[in-house]
Design a protein around this motif. Structure first.
Motif, PDB file in Angstrom:
ATOM      1  N   LEU A 174      -4.822   6.419  -0.765  1.00 44.43           N
ATOM      2  CA  LEU A 174      -5.267   5.387   0.161  1.00 44.43           C
ATOM      3  C   LEU A 174      -6.615   5.788   0.748  1.00 44.43           C
ATOM      4  O   LEU A 174      -6.832   6.946   1.090  1.00 44.43           O
ATOM      5  N   SER A 175      -7.492   4.817   0.890  1.00 46.55           N
ATOM      6  CA  SER A 175      -8.783   5.094   1.508  1.00 46.55           C
ATOM      7  C   SER A 175      -8.594   5.195   3.019  1.00 46.55           C
ATOM      8  O   SER A 175      -7.576   4.779   3.577  1.00 46.55           O
ATOM      9  N   ALA A 176      -9.596   5.745   3.678  1.00 43.81           N
ATOM     10  CA  ALA A 176      -9.536   5.878   5.139  1.00 43.81           C
ATOM     11  C   ALA A 176      -9.435   4.508   5.801  1.00 43.81           C
ATOM     12  O   ALA A 176      -8.737   4.339   6.809  1.00 43.81           O
ATOM     13  N   LEU A 177     -10.099   3.533   5.232  1.00 40.00           N
ATOM     14  CA  LEU A 177     -10.044   2.179   5.784  1.00 40.00           C
ATOM     15  C   LEU A 177      -8.644   1.588   5.659  1.00 40.00           C
ATOM     16  O   LEU A 177      -8.151   0.921   6.583  1.00 40.00           O
ATOM     17  N   LEU A 194       0.821  -1.208   0.000  1.00 41.09           N
ATOM     18  CA  LEU A 194       0.000   0.000   0.000  1.00 41.09           C
ATOM     19  C   LEU A 194       0.854   1.258   0.000  1.00 41.09           C
ATOM     20  O   LEU A 194       0.585   2.206  -0.747  1.00 41.09           O
ATOM     21  N   LEU A 195       1.883   1.280   0.820  1.00 40.46           N
ATOM     22  CA  LEU A 195       2.737   2.459   0.898  1.00 40.46           C
ATOM     23  C   LEU A 195       3.509   2.675  -0.396  1.00 40.46           C
ATOM     24  O   LEU A 195       3.669   3.811  -0.850  1.00 40.46           O
ATOM     25  N   LEU A 196       3.992   1.598  -1.005  1.00 45.12           N
ATOM     26  CA  LEU A 196       4.676   1.737  -2.288  1.00 45.12           C
ATOM     27  C   LEU A 196       3.726   2.237  -3.373  1.00 45.12           C
ATOM     28  O   LEU A 196       4.105   3.071  -4.204  1.00 45.12           O
ATOM     29  N   ALA A 197       2.496   1.750  -3.375  1.00 47.18           N
ATOM     30  CA  ALA A 197       1.513   2.221  -4.349  1.00 47.18           C
ATOM     31  C   ALA A 197       1.252   3.711  -4.153  1.00 47.18           C
ATOM     32  O   ALA A 197       1.059   4.451  -5.117  1.00 47.18           O
TER      33      ALA A 197
END
Length: 90
Positions: free
Chosen positions: A69-72, A58-61
């Motif tokens: 990134l969504s809040a979830l 997620l962080l790389l994306a």
């Protein structure tokens, strides 16, 4: 199998070779470090840290591809990191 059925080439493009090599080197290093940590460290903590690989994706994306990134997703990463901190403190 799909590439054979579609008669597509499996040869990497010239620009993707360095990225492919780095991915292989980093993957190999991660496997070696996991084995060393499993032998010498607390296996309970090592297993939890290894399970966080989706958070790194997620962080790389976010930083490489500029995805939002969504809040979830942000909450999930935060809770996972908090859980690791609690396990390490125990």
């Amino acid at each position: 199998m799909l590439a054979v059925a579609r008669r597509a080439t499996l040869r990497p493009t010239p620009g993707s070779v360095p990225v492919t090599l780095w991915a292989g080197v980093l993957d190999m290093a991660a496997n070696v470090l996991y084995l060393l940590a499993a032998q010498r460290g607390m296996l309970s903590l090592v297993a939890v840290l290894v399970s966080l690989y989706p958070a790194s994706t997620l962080l790389l994306a976010r930083y490489v591809l500029g995805e939002r990134l969504s809040a979830l997703q942000i909450a999930g990463v935060g809770f996972a990191l908090g859980a690791v901190a609690l396990i390490a403190a125990s």
